[in-house]
Write an enzyme that holds these catalytic residues in place. Sequence first.
Site, short mmCIF file in Angstrom:
data_model
loop_
_atom_site.label_atom_id
_atom_site.label_comp_id
_atom_site.label_asym_id
_atom_site.label_seq_id
_atom_site.Cartn_x
_atom_site.Cartn_y
_atom_site.Cartn_z
N ASP A 13 0.56 -0.84 -0.02
CA ASP A 13 0.34 -0.07 0.06
C ASP A 13 0.96 0.92 0.02
O ASP A 13 1.83 1.01 0.00
CB ASP A 13 -0.41 -0.38 1.51
CG ASP A 13 -1.95 0.92 1.13
OD1 ASP A 13 -2.51 1.33 0.56
OD2 ASP A 13 -2.15 2.02 2.18
N ASP A 15 -0.43 5.11 0.97
CA ASP A 15 -0.45 5.98 1.97
C ASP A 15 -0.43 5.18 2.90
O ASP A 15 -1.54 4.55 3.70
CB ASP A 15 -1.99 6.93 1.71
CG ASP A 15 -2.06 7.64 0.93
OD1 ASP A 15 -1.14 8.46 0.88
OD2 ASP A 15 -2.82 7.36 0.31
#
Length: 259
Positions: A13, A15
């Site tokens: 991922d 963020d």
Amino acid sequence: MAERKPIESWLTDMDGVLIHEGTPIPGADAFIKRLRESGKPFLVLTNNSIYTPRDLQARLHRMGLDVPVENIWTSALATAKFLDDQRPGGTAYVIGEAGLTTALHDIGYILTDHEPDYVVLGETRTYSFEAMTKAVRLINAGARFICTNPDETGPSTEGPLPATGAVAALITKATGKKPYFAGKPNPLMMRTGLNAIGAHSETSAMIGDRMDTDVLAGLEAGMQTFLVLTGLTSVADTERFPYRPTKTVDSIADLVDLV
């Protein structure tokens, strides 16, 4: 219990794992550098559908993270891939930004508000009441309801913002129709991403900062999962869930030596 196979490809991922509020998380640059030097397939993922991969590449580059365009996978791309498989050359009424409209244009979709096959809802900075009203009427008239991701809030420097999932709930309440979510935690986003880089789930790992999206999606796609504590989840939070990551680490810096 069967011994896990070595990790040959990585999904992470963005963020909360590589960056936080516009700044790189310590160790992110070393992790990306090690991935690129290793030659192992990898993807940086985001449920945010606002930006195109080229936009995201430029943003990451400004932060000192060099990620090639082809190694960025968004919920907009996953949504476009899903629609291309389901109904090639279809039509859609879109609420969203360039990341989503570009992805749909690239698969040959026509964007229209005249009897579209689909209403596609994505992230945008300016949700318009007029656009939502049109979406409700088109869905009531027979358009199928698709949503890029179920995230109910998004981060900002001022605090949480209403996001795609919250607006989807409004449209669902007005129509009685629930959307199909293409992004995390739908393992479809992981599987289409793995296919894009020629990787296999049994030799892949997913790194994330959220149990309910990243870890769940990785788990359901058959990957090893690593939870980092630099985002939205604490160790105490993990005890609330009926599933666990393969391993919990403080940050991405703790995973550099595993590549």
